[in-house]
Structures are given as structure tokens and as C-alpha cells.
Enzyme design. Sequence first.
Site, PDB file in Angstrom:
ATOM      1  N   ARG A 228       0.809  -1.226   0.000  1.00 45.32           N
ATOM      2  CA  ARG A 228       0.000   0.000   0.000  1.00 45.32           C
ATOM      3  C   ARG A 228       0.842   1.275   0.000  1.00 45.32           C
ATOM      4  O   ARG A 228       0.589   2.205  -0.750  1.00 45.32           O
ATOM      5  CB  ARG A 228      -0.890   0.065   1.255  1.00 45.32           C
ATOM      6  CG  ARG A 228      -2.214  -0.595   1.137  1.00 45.32           C
ATOM      7  CD  ARG A 228      -2.628  -1.104   2.507  1.00 45.32           C
ATOM      8  NE  ARG A 228      -1.687  -2.133   2.924  1.00 45.32           N
ATOM      9  CZ  ARG A 228      -1.807  -3.411   2.587  1.00 45.32           C
ATOM     10  NH1 ARG A 228      -2.826  -3.817   1.909  1.00 45.32           N
ATOM     11  NH2 ARG A 228      -0.897  -4.299   2.947  1.00 45.32           N
ATOM     12  N   THR A 229       1.814   1.307   0.898  1.00 43.56           N
ATOM     13  CA  THR A 229       2.525   2.578   1.087  1.00 43.56           C
ATOM     14  C   THR A 229       3.289   2.952  -0.179  1.00 43.56           C
ATOM     15  O   THR A 229       3.189   4.066  -0.682  1.00 43.56           O
ATOM     16  CB  THR A 229       3.453   2.497   2.312  1.00 43.56           C
ATOM     17  OG1 THR A 229       2.666   2.129   3.435  1.00 43.56           O
ATOM     18  CG2 THR A 229       4.132   3.828   2.587  1.00 43.56           C
TER      19      THR A 229
ATOM     20  N   LYS B 268      26.522  -2.301   0.104  1.00 39.02           N
ATOM     21  CA  LYS B 268      27.993  -2.264   0.080  1.00 39.02           C
ATOM     22  C   LYS B 268      28.563  -1.543   1.291  1.00 39.02           C
ATOM     23  O   LYS B 268      29.774  -1.407   1.424  1.00 39.02           O
ATOM     24  CB  LYS B 268      28.484  -1.518  -1.175  1.00 39.02           C
ATOM     25  CG  LYS B 268      28.076  -2.127  -2.488  1.00 39.02           C
ATOM     26  CD  LYS B 268      28.673  -1.291  -3.624  1.00 39.02           C
ATOM     27  CE  LYS B 268      28.127  -1.683  -4.972  1.00 39.02           C
ATOM     28  NZ  LYS B 268      28.430  -0.656  -5.984  1.00 39.02           N
TER      29      LYS B 268
ATOM     30  N   ARG C 199      11.484   3.815   3.643  1.00 38.49           N
ATOM     31  CA  ARG C 199      11.069   2.861   4.691  1.00 38.49           C
ATOM     32  C   ARG C 199      12.266   1.983   5.011  1.00 38.49           C
ATOM     33  O   ARG C 199      12.924   1.455   4.103  1.00 38.49           O
ATOM     34  CB  ARG C 199       9.904   2.000   4.214  1.00 38.49           C
ATOM     35  CG  ARG C 199       9.625   0.848   5.153  1.00 38.49           C
ATOM     36  CD  ARG C 199       8.373   0.092   4.807  1.00 38.49           C
ATOM     37  NE  ARG C 199       7.181   0.856   5.129  1.00 38.49           N
ATOM     38  CZ  ARG C 199       5.947   0.373   4.999  1.00 38.49           C
ATOM     39  NH1 ARG C 199       5.752  -0.855   4.552  1.00 38.49           N
ATOM     40  NH2 ARG C 199       4.906   1.112   5.312  1.00 38.49           N
TER      41      ARG C 199
ATOM     42  N   HIS D 146       5.232   6.216  11.577  1.00 39.27           N
ATOM     43  CA  HIS D 146       4.723   6.099  10.208  1.00 39.27           C
ATOM     44  C   HIS D 146       3.766   7.284  10.025  1.00 39.27           C
ATOM     45  O   HIS D 146       2.548   7.125   9.980  1.00 39.27           O
ATOM     46  CB  HIS D 146       4.000   4.755  10.077  1.00 39.27           C
ATOM     47  CG  HIS D 146       3.692   4.321   8.681  1.00 39.27           C
ATOM     48  ND1 HIS D 146       3.884   5.129   7.573  1.00 39.27           N
ATOM     49  CD2 HIS D 146       3.180   3.150   8.210  1.00 39.27           C
ATOM     50  CE1 HIS D 146       3.506   4.462   6.486  1.00 39.27           C
ATOM     51  NE2 HIS D 146       3.078   3.261   6.851  1.00 39.27           N
TER      52      HIS D 146
HETATM   53  C1  NCD Z   1       1.768  -0.805   8.285  1.00 43.07           C
HETATM   54  C2  NCD Z   1       3.267  -0.615   8.438  1.00 43.07           C
HETATM   55  O1  NCD Z   1       4.041  -0.898   7.522  1.00 43.07           O
HETATM   56  O2  NCD Z   1       3.622  -0.159   9.521  1.00 43.07           O
HETATM   57  N1  NCD Z   1       1.374  -1.010   6.953  1.00 43.07           N
HETATM   58  C3  NCD Z   1       1.118   0.060   6.148  1.00 43.07           C
HETATM   59  O3  NCD Z   1       1.964   0.897   5.919  1.00 43.07           O
HETATM   60  N2  NCD Z   1      -0.127   0.194   5.666  1.00 43.07           N
HETATM   61  C4  NCD Z   1       1.205  -1.816   9.189  1.00 43.07           C
HETATM   62  C5  NCD Z   1       1.799  -3.194   9.259  1.00 43.07           C
HETATM   63  O4  NCD Z   1       2.729  -3.537   8.536  1.00 43.07           O
HETATM   64  O5  NCD Z   1       1.307  -3.959  10.076  1.00 43.07           O
END
Ligand code: NCD
Length: 310
Positions: free
Chosen positions: A59-60, A88, A109, A137
Site C-alpha cells: 500500500r505505502t 555495500k 522505509r 509512520h
Molecule cells: C503498516 C506498516 O508498515 O507499519 N502497513 C502500512 O503501511 N499500511 C502496518 C503493518 O505492517 O502492520
Amino acid sequence: MTTLSFRHLLDSKQITESDIKNIFELAEKYRHAGNAKNYADGDAAGLILATLFFEASTRTRFSFETAMHRLRGNVISLEQGASSSVKKGESLSDTGRIVSNYCDVIVVRHPEIGSAAELAKHATVPVINAGDGANQHPTQSLIDLYTIFCEKKTTNNLRIGMLGDLKYSRAIHSIMELLSRYSGNHFTLISPPSLALDRAKKEQFEAYGCKIEESSDLETSIKDLDVLYATRVQEERFPDRMEYEKVKNCYRIDKQLLSKAKESLAVMHPLPRINEIDYEIDDLPQARYFVQANYAVYIRMALLYLMTRS
Ligand code: NCD
């Protein structure tokens, strides 16, 4: 011109009330435009987004990339962080400095707490934290708050259940930061003792004036709730596999449970779900997690637009 209070978005703490107002106003415009042709008053033509993902994501990453495409911008993507020079031994701060040469905004991320801040240290373009370990997040919290705002028409005086992995879920930490600032909100924390919210975080949220109680009984607590925010038990964060095995199926939201809830309850989840939400509730009006995932695009469009203006 609308401006945000931050240059990099690393933590929900940075987001002010006026930022929320500006982001939501634009997200509303995008949502109601219905068609990409109508996005003209906020586009990112000619700009480049770099997405750097060192952890799994559906999703993200997709919603950020779709958001940039919908704004007529371009995307370069490191889908597998492991295939970058970080493998590396290149530091995250050097990576931020270098990648800044090739784009106008970076989304990152990474499994380590503080990684996005490290990457932002020498970055010359805005950096957005799309999850740094169990910490934060912030863009998910904006999506979650926006979903609550759309569903409930308010972000005040709500009874909100926080369910599942309150220890490791960065989504929980981020949305609680925003929701606890609004007057009259009352949280019920429901988790196994080993996944309880960290005491320091709880005290930090209480200091904003919200009420927080703990419960071990979802069946009883669900009756009063306006929002139930569920999370996946964050398997990848457990130092001890055996501890994960003990709690992995700690709660399940099903039809029988929802029969005890208000009809107006909004069940939310940042997704992915594993065992915590039964598929049988997906078509019930209380199930709002797919709407929540859809709103991600509008919020991320608004953020990308506003963060690349200043
Ligand atoms: C979440 C995350 O990555 O923190 N997912 C997301 O970004 N929608 C929740 C999760 O991974 O449980």
C-alpha cells in the site's frame, strides 16, 4: 500560498493543526475531483519522487507512486533496498545526500528506528518517513485521521479502541500522537500484556489531555466504541520467535463480536491483516479498512504537492 510547518516529515509530532487543515483541504479536493484531469490546481509535473524501500510494502509504496503519477510527476524506485549501495556499506546519510541529486522528494522505509532522520541529515530535498522500524509512520497517521474525519465528521469526543500490537506497531504510535491532541478523546487499549503500549508513550499522550484506559476484554469494551483500530502482530520485530508464537492469534474481529458493537462503529486497520479480521465482516458497514487504504492516495497526493512547493 499554503505552506507546511515541516521540511522533512519524520514523526507525527511535527504535524501541526494548521498542517492537518491544509493537507485535508487539498486531499478533499483531490478526492472529489473524481478524475485525474481535474487535478490541475495542484500538480507536480516535471518533478521526481524517489521511493527507497528497505522493508516490505504494498500500500505505502504503491499509493505514494500512484499519487505522484496522478500529479503528473515521475517516480524512480528502489524496490529492494538491498540492491542499493547501502548493501555495500554506504551510510543512510550519504544515500540521502546522493539520491537528492536525482529527485525532488524522497520516501523511505527502513527497519531501523531513526533511519529516516539519518537519511534526511544531508538530504537537499524533502524526506518522508514511510516507516522506521517500530517507531513512526506519520503519513499513515494522516490517512487514519482523515478516514476518521470523513467517517465521523469529527476528530473530537470519540471512544477509540486500540487493538493488538501496541508495542511494536508504528501505525498505532503515530495515530495516537495525532488523536490524543483532540479534546474529549478516550482510548481503550486492548492487547496482551507483552504487547502493551510503552509506559512513556502512554504518559506522553495523556499529557495532551486525553483519557487512556486498559482492558483485556474486547467483548465488553467494544460496546462503547466509535472506532476500533486493529493492527497486525508485528512478527518481524520480535527478538524471540517463541514470544511471537504465544500472541500471534491474540484477537479476532468477527461477526459475532461485531453484533455487540454500535452500528456506527468504524473498524480500521492499516493493513495487511493476518488473522485479526475475519473476511466475513468485509461487507458489513462497520468495515472501513478498505476505504482507509483508498484515502491513502489523496493524502499522499496532498503531501507530495505541498512538500515540493516550498
Ligand atoms: C503498516 C506498516 O508498515 O507499519 N502497513 C502500512 O503501511 N499500511 C502496518 C503493518 O505492517 O502492520
